[in-house]
Write a protein that holds these residues in place. Structure first.
Motif, PDB file in Angstrom:
ATOM      1  N   GLY A 477      77.349   8.431  25.552  1.00  0.00           N
ATOM      2  CA  GLY A 477      76.115   7.728  25.863  1.00  0.00           C
ATOM      3  C   GLY A 477      75.289   8.517  26.859  1.00  0.00           C
ATOM      4  O   GLY A 477      75.836   9.139  27.776  1.00  0.00           O
ATOM      5  N   THR A 478      73.988   8.501  26.676  1.00  0.00           N
ATOM      6  CA  THR A 478      73.096   9.194  27.603  1.00  0.00           C
ATOM      7  C   THR A 478      71.825   8.380  27.806  1.00  0.00           C
ATOM      8  O   THR A 478      71.447   7.567  26.963  1.00  0.00           O
ATOM      9  CB  THR A 478      72.709  10.589  27.078  1.00  0.00           C
ATOM     10  N   VAL A 479      71.190   8.635  28.944  1.00  0.00           N
ATOM     11  CA  VAL A 479      69.889   8.048  29.256  1.00  0.00           C
ATOM     12  C   VAL A 479      68.997   9.178  29.773  1.00  0.00           C
ATOM     13  O   VAL A 479      69.420   9.947  30.649  1.00  0.00           O
ATOM     14  CB  VAL A 479      70.001   6.941  30.317  1.00  0.00           C
ATOM     15  N   VAL A 480      67.805   9.275  29.219  1.00  0.00           N
ATOM     16  CA  VAL A 480      66.841  10.255  29.722  1.00  0.00           C
ATOM     17  C   VAL A 480      66.073   9.592  30.865  1.00  0.00           C
ATOM     18  O   VAL A 480      65.362   8.598  30.660  1.00  0.00           O
ATOM     19  CB  VAL A 480      65.892  10.720  28.618  1.00  0.00           C
ATOM     20  N   VAL A 481      66.226  10.149  32.086  1.00  0.00           N
ATOM     21  CA  VAL A 481      65.666   9.549  33.299  1.00  0.00           C
ATOM     22  C   VAL A 481      64.629  10.493  33.903  1.00  0.00           C
ATOM     23  O   VAL A 481      64.970  11.633  34.258  1.00  0.00           O
ATOM     24  CB  VAL A 481      66.770   9.260  34.327  1.00  0.00           C
ATOM     25  N   PRO A 482      63.382  10.049  34.036  1.00  0.00           N
ATOM     26  CA  PRO A 482      62.411  10.859  34.781  1.00  0.00           C
ATOM     27  C   PRO A 482      62.787  10.854  36.262  1.00  0.00           C
ATOM     28  O   PRO A 482      62.979   9.797  36.864  1.00  0.00           O
ATOM     29  CB  PRO A 482      61.081  10.144  34.537  1.00  0.00           C
ATOM     30  N   VAL A 483      62.896  12.045  36.835  1.00  0.00           N
ATOM     31  CA  VAL A 483      63.252  12.158  38.249  1.00  0.00           C
ATOM     32  C   VAL A 483      62.160  12.938  38.974  1.00  0.00           C
ATOM     33  O   VAL A 483      61.427  13.736  38.381  1.00  0.00           O
ATOM     34  CB  VAL A 483      64.616  12.843  38.425  1.00  0.00           C
ATOM     35  N   ILE A 484      62.076  12.687  40.285  1.00  0.00           N
ATOM     36  CA  ILE A 484      61.020  13.265  41.109  1.00  0.00           C
ATOM     37  C   ILE A 484      61.625  14.334  41.988  1.00  0.00           C
ATOM     38  O   ILE A 484      62.557  14.074  42.766  1.00  0.00           O
ATOM     39  CB  ILE A 484      60.354  12.177  41.967  1.00  0.00           C
ATOM     40  N   ALA A 485      61.092  15.550  41.875  1.00  0.00           N
ATOM     41  CA  ALA A 485      61.582  16.653  42.690  1.00  0.00           C
ATOM     42  C   ALA A 485      60.997  16.554  44.096  1.00  0.00           C
ATOM     43  O   ALA A 485      60.082  15.765  44.366  1.00  0.00           O
ATOM     44  CB  ALA A 485      61.216  17.979  42.040  1.00  0.00           C
ATOM     45  N   ALA A 486      61.529  17.397  44.977  1.00  0.00           N
ATOM     46  CA  ALA A 486      61.069  17.385  46.361  1.00  0.00           C
ATOM     47  C   ALA A 486      59.599  17.733  46.476  1.00  0.00           C
ATOM     48  O   ALA A 486      58.908  17.288  47.402  1.00  0.00           O
ATOM     49  CB  ALA A 486      61.910  18.351  47.195  1.00  0.00           C
ATOM     50  N   ASP A 487      59.103  18.543  45.541  1.00  0.00           N
ATOM     51  CA  ASP A 487      57.695  18.906  45.598  1.00  0.00           C
ATOM     52  C   ASP A 487      56.811  17.896  44.898  1.00  0.00           C
ATOM     53  O   ASP A 487      55.617  18.115  44.731  1.00  0.00           O
ATOM     54  CB  ASP A 487      57.486  20.298  45.011  1.00  0.00           C
TER      55      ASP A 487
END
Length: 714
Positions: A477-487
Motif C-alpha cells: 500500500g502507498t499514499v502519494v503525499v505532497p510535502v513542503i521542503a524547507a525552502d
C-alpha cells in the motif's frame, strides 16, 4: 438318479463306435434253411447236401431314444452340478449355446423325436429356448446352420450293424436367450426333452423323457468388475498405482501425493484416496469459464472386454444414475457446471446411441481417462461466493443390463475467491469508502483507531477468503503525499502503508515485510481458512511536513492505494477508496516576530528585524507584511525617519516587492516619487510575475520572509 441301463448300453456303444444298441432294424426278414452235409457211404465221397425247408422271421419294431450330453451323465437339474461346458457366463440379452446328441436306441429307421425345452426349476425364465440341427456335428452353431432355422423335431436313422459309422445319432444345438435387462448373477436353465414312440412291456406309445433323465444347460449372467479410481501412474502394470509425483497444498510448504492438471499447469490435484481427488486451481486474468482436467482410471477386473459408459452420477457408490442427460457426450449440471470425458491424452471419447461417452477396457486392463470439468470464472467477480464443485464420476459396465454406475470416483474442484476492503462485522468487505481518516502532521504517530489527533491514519481492513481452500496473502500500500521542503517548495513523497495484525479490534503486531528495490514494502499475512477472513489494519504515518489537504474552504483528500495478492491462487484485489485528510498543525498558522534594540539616542540609526513564517501546511494567498503607524501599538514613523528596508525569503520562487505609503508595488527597496516621508511599508512576494502581490500569488507552506528596517531616531 439311478443310472438308466439303456444309458450304460449307449455309452458302451458310443465307445465302441456304434450308435444303436437295439440290434436288427425293424422290418428285417430273417430267413433260415438247414443244410445236412455228409459222406456218401456208397462212394465214400462227399454227398450232395440236403437242404431243409426255408423258414422266415420278420423283426418287429422296438423304438426307443435318448437325448444326451456330448460328455457327462444325464439326470442333472436346473440348479445342480453340470458338466464343464454346460454352464457359462453371458451378457444380458445374449445367448448360450450347448451341443446335444439325439440317439436312436431302438431299431426303427427314420425315427422321429420331437424336441421341447424343459425349464423346470430354472431360477429365471429364459426369453426363449430353441434348437438347431448341427449338420456338421462339430458342436458349434455355424451361420449356415442358424440360417437354416430352428427345429422342433429330428429324424434319426437306425444304426446299421454292418457299418462302423454311428448312423443312429443326430447332433443338435440348444440356444438359451436371456432378457436384455437381466441382472448380474441371474441364472437361466433349460434342458432338451424329447417325445417319441417308445416300446415298453409289449406296447409302443408316445413317451416323453422322464424328468430324472434330463440334461440341463445353465446360462449365468456375467458379473462385470469395474473399478473406477483416481489417476493410475503406471498403465503397464495391472491395477491402479498411486502417483509417484507430489504437489504442494495451498497454505502449506510440505508436499503430498498428487499431480498437476495436464491442461492447466498451475493447478495442483491431490489424490486423497483411490476414490477421491481434489483440484486447487489458481486464478486467471480473464472472465471466461475455467476448466480443470482430472485424470481418472478404469480397471476391468472381469473376464470380458467391457465398453464402459461414463457420466456424472447422482450418488456415490454402485447404483447411481446419471445426474444429467448428455448431449453429444457433454453433461450440463443444474449448477451450470459442464462435464465431458476424454481419453488419457485429451481426445474426446466416442459416444453411444444415447450420447454417453464410452471407454472400452480389455479384461484385466487399467486405462486412464480425463474428467474435464468446466465451471464459472468465480475469481473474476469478487462478489461471487463459490462452493466446492463435487463431481461423482459414475462408470457403468456395458456388460450388464442397466444404466447405473457399477463404481464411482469423486473429483472435487475447490475454486478460489478473495475480497479485500474495509472491514465489516460479517465475513466480507464493504465496497463503499471508509470514512475519511484525519491526521495532524507533526503530531506523534499512533496506531489506535477512532482518533484524529495524531499523524497516523488507521483503516481496519478485511481479507475475506470466500474461496474453497486455505490461502495466504501479500499486501502492499502507498499514499502519494505532497510535502513542503524547507525552502517552501512542494513535492510528492510516496509513503508506505504499514500493516498490522488484529489485537481485539485494534492494530497489534506489525506483519512481516520485505522492502523492495523501489522502497515500497511487501507484507505477508498468515493463512485464512476457506470461508473465513483475516482482519488487518492499514496504518499510514504522515510526514511532519505533509501539506494540508484543506485550506481556504477547499478540501482535497489523499487516496490510499492498497493491493492484496493471494500467494497460491494469485488473485489480485485492490482497494483504492480509503482517503486521508491532512489537518493544519496545532500551531499558529502565521508567526510574525520583531527584534530591535531596547534603547537608542536621538539621531541614532535604529535597526530592527521582522520575521514572518507560514506555519500552515498549505499555501497562503495575498500574503504581505506591513509596517505602519496604523498597526496596533506602533508609532515608529512618528518618532523616526525611514532610512532603508531589505527583505529576503526562504524559498526560491517569486520576487520580493515593496510598496510605500500604499502606492504601487515595486521591486526596488528605495521609495520613489511621493513616497517620502515614508509612513507605511508593505513587503510581499510576487510568485506569478505580474508585478504585484495579490490573490494569485502563493506564499508556500513553511515559507519565511525576513525584513530588516533601518530608521533614524528624530
Amino acid at each position: 438318479m439311478k443310472v438308466n441301463p439303456k444309458f450304460l448300453t449307449l455309452m458302451v456303444a458310443l465307445s465302441a463306435g456304434t450308435a444303436a444298441a437295439a440290434g436288427t432294424p425293424s422290418g428285417t426278414v430273417i430267413t433260415n434253411t438247414a443244410t445236412a452235409t455228409f459222406t456218401d457211404p456208397a462212394t465214400n465221397t462227399a454227398a450232395t447236401p440236403v437242404n431243409s425247408n426255408t423258414v422266415s422271421t420278420t423283426v418287429l419294431p422296438k423304438p426307443d431314444f435318448d437325448i444326451v450330453y456330448t460328455a457327462g451323465a444325464d439326470g442333472t437339474t436346473a440348479t445342480g452340478t453340470l458338466p464343464g461346458n454346460y454352464e457359462g457366463q453371458i451378457l444380458p440379452g445374449g445367448s448360450f449355446e450347448t451341443p446335444y446328441k439325439v440317439v436312436n436306441l431302438g431299431n426303427v429307421d427314420n425315427y422321429v423325436v420331437k424336441l421341447a425345452a424343459n425349464t423346470t426349476g430354472s431360477p429365471k425364465a429364459p426369453t426363449s429356448v430353441t434348437y438347431y440341427l448341427d449338420a456338421n456335428n462339430d458342436g458349434i452353431l455355424d451361420p449356415a446352420e442358424r440360417a437354416a432355422g430352428a427345429i422342433t423335431q429330428v429324424t434319426v436313422p437306425v444304426d446299421q450293424l454292418g457299418t462302423p459309422q454311428d448312423e443312429g445319432v443326430v447332433s443338435i444345438i440348444q440356444v438359451i436367450v436371456v432378457p436384455a435387462n437381466a441382472v448380474r448373477t441371474d441364472q437361466y436353465a433349460a434342458s432338451p426333452q424329447g417325445t417319441a414312440d417308445v416300446y415298453n412291456a409289449g406296447t409302443i406309445a408316445q413317451t416323453t423323457e422322464a424328468s430324472s433323465d434330463l440334461q440341463f444347460s445353465r446360462a449365468v449372467i456375467y458379473s462385470p468388475s469395474i473399478i473406477n479410481d483416481v489417476i493410475d501412474s503406471d498403465p503397464a502394470t495391472p491395477g491402479r498405482q498411486d502417483p509417484t509425483t507430489t504437489v504442494t497444498l495451498p497454505g502449506l510448504t510440505t508436499t503430498v501425493t498428487g499431480y498437476v492438471d495436464p491442461t492447466r499447469p498451475g493447478t495442483n490435484i491431490v489424490a486423497l484416496s483411490p476414490d477421491n481427488q481434489i483440484a486447487y486451481p489458481k486464478a486467471d486474468n480473464n472472465s471466461t469459464d475455467d476448466t480443470v482436467a482430472f485424470v481418472n482410471s478404469l480397471t476391468n477386473g472381469g473376464t470380458l472386454t467391457d465398453a464402459v459408459r461414463l457420466f456424472p452420477a447422482d450418488k456415490v457408490g454402485a447404483g447411481g444414475a446419471s445426474a444429467a442427460t448428455p448431449v453429444a457426450g457433454v453433461f450440463t449440471l443444474p449448477n451450470g457446471v459442464s462435464v465431458r470425458f476424454t481419453d488419457a491424452v485429451g481426445v474426446a471419447l466416442p459416444v453411444d446411441g444415447n450420447g454417453y461417452p464410452v471407454l472400452t477396457v480389455a479384461a484385466g486392463q487399467t486405462l486412464g481417462y480425463r474428467t474435464v470439468v468446466t465451471y464459472p470464472d468465480y475469481d473474476s467477480d469478487p462478489a461471487r461466493n463459490p462452493d466446492p464443485i463435487v463431481i461423482i464420476v459414475g462408470a457403468d459396465s456395458g456388460n450388464d443390463g442397466d444404466n447405473l454406475a457399477d463404481d464411482t470416483s469423486t473429483d472435487t474442484v475447490y475454486p478460489p475467491q478473495l475480497q479485500f476492503g474495509d472491514a465489516t462485522v460479517a465475513v466480507g468487505t464493504d465496497p463503499a469508502p471508509n470514512p475519511v481518516q484525519t491526521v495532524v502532521p507533526g503530531a506523534a504517530t499512533g496506531t489506535a483507531t477512532g482518533t484524529n489527533t495524531d499523524s497516523s491514519a488507521v483503516f481496519p481492513m478485511d481479507l475475506a477468503n470466500l474461496g474453497a481452500y486455505t490461502d495466504s496473502y501479500t499486501l502492499t500500500g502507498t499514499v502519494v503525499v505532497p510535502v513542503i521542503a524547507a525552502d517552501g517548495t512542494v513535492s510528492n513523497q510516496t509513503v508506505n502503508v504499514h500493516y498490522f495484525g488484529n489485537n481485539n479490534g485494534q492494530p497489534g503486531t506489525e506483519l512481516p515485510f520485505v522492502t523492495n528495490g523501489n522502497g515500497t514494502r511487501t507484507y505477508t499475512t498468515g493463512t485464512a481458512l476457506a470461508s473465513a477472513e483475516l482482519k488487518v489494519f492499514a496504518v499510514v504515518d504522515l510526514p511532519a511536513n505533509a501539506q494540508a489537504t484543506t485550506f481556504n474552504g477547499v478540501t482535497n483528500t489523499l487516496k490510499v492505494n492498497q493491493r492484496a495478492e493471494a500467494i497460491y491462487s494469485t488473485i489480485v484485489r485492490e482497494d483504492n477508496n480509503d482517503e486521508i485528510a491532512v489537518n493544519q498543525p496545532n500551531t499558529k498558522g502565521v508567526t510574525l516576530t520583531k527584534t530591535e534594540p531596547a534603547s537608542a539616542l536621538p539621531g541614532a540609526t535604529l535597526s530592527y528585524t521582522i520575521t514572518a513564517k507560514n506555519n500552515y501546511n498549505a499555501v497562503l494567498k495575498n500574503f504581505y507584511v506591513t509596517e505602519s503607524n496604523t498597526n496596533p501599538n506602533t508609532n515608529v514613523f512618528t518618532w523616526t525617519t525611514f532610512s532603508s528596508v531589505l527583505a529576503t525569503k526562504t524559498f526560491t520562487a517569486g520576487t520580493v516587492l515593496y510598496r510605500f505609503n500604499g502606492g504601487a508595488w515595486q521591486s526596488s527597496a528605495i521609495p520613489t516619487g511621493t513616497a517620502n516621508p515614508v509612513t507605511s511599508i508593505d513587503v510581499g512576494v510576487d510568485t506569478n510575475a505580474n508585478g504585484t502581490v495579490d490573490a494569485n500569488d502563493s506564499f508556500p507552506a513553511q515559507g519565511g520572509l525576513t525584513i530588516t528596517f533601518q530608521v533614524t531616531v528624530k
